[in-house]
Scaffold this motif. Sequence first.
Motif: not given
Length: 262
Positions: A138-148
């Motif tokens: 979940s957290v790595p995915l949220v990080m990638l979403h925010i980065l995008a």
Amino acid sequence: MTSSRSSRFSDWFLLAWLGLVLFLPRTWEGSASSDALRYMEAAREMTVTGDWVTPRLGGDPYFKKPPLFFWAMAASVSIFGDHPFSYRLVVGLAALASLLLLAGLGKQVWDGETGLLSALALGTFVLFLRVASSCRFSVPLVMLHILALRLALDRRPTTAKRLGFWAALAAGVLLKGPIGLLPFGVLLVYAFLAGDSSFLRKKAFWLGGPFLFLLLAGAWGLAMWVRHGDAWVQGAFGELAMRFSQPKLAKAHYFTSLLRFY
């Protein structure tokens, strides 16, 4: 000017310190859920076998999850050794990066104060703190979403940033599957609500980006299909189909934990 720079430095320092205090000490915790233990074992076997293409669990190919999370944990284990800290460090760093990226995103879309408060709210969110101490996607995915989103909405767009947006989408897919494309849907909603779709209409936004996405996200899938054939297709996409064939309550639960972060 000096005062403004000092204020920005203080804000970034505060967020970095908050992340270090809240997330990194949790990487030494010893307990883990059954899911987290499976993911840790898959990463460990990747380092033992030297096979970085096919994730394995108990020696058998593990088709239910894409490889990026296992790659990151396996790389950490290769550097720091086989210790719970090595696995959880990936999530801890992703949590810290999420705060810094969210602060930047809030500043881009609104102002610096909004960005800082948003990051502080996320960093003290109980659910975020809980999953940040476990080896979960979940957290790595949220990080990638925010980065995008940060790259797509940058006020000074460049070719590198546009390509970075598509690369972040590809990384999200390699991390968790189709849900990695969620930032694109968020952009469509933002364009509709804000009445600003200019960045979506520009040819530069599309040139090269989708090709890069297919190259990054598709290369591993092609390698898996060549190596395992229909077994991988059925294992990977069968898992996805099973999730969407469950009752509505179960399907809602699948998205709830992620969407709460938004």
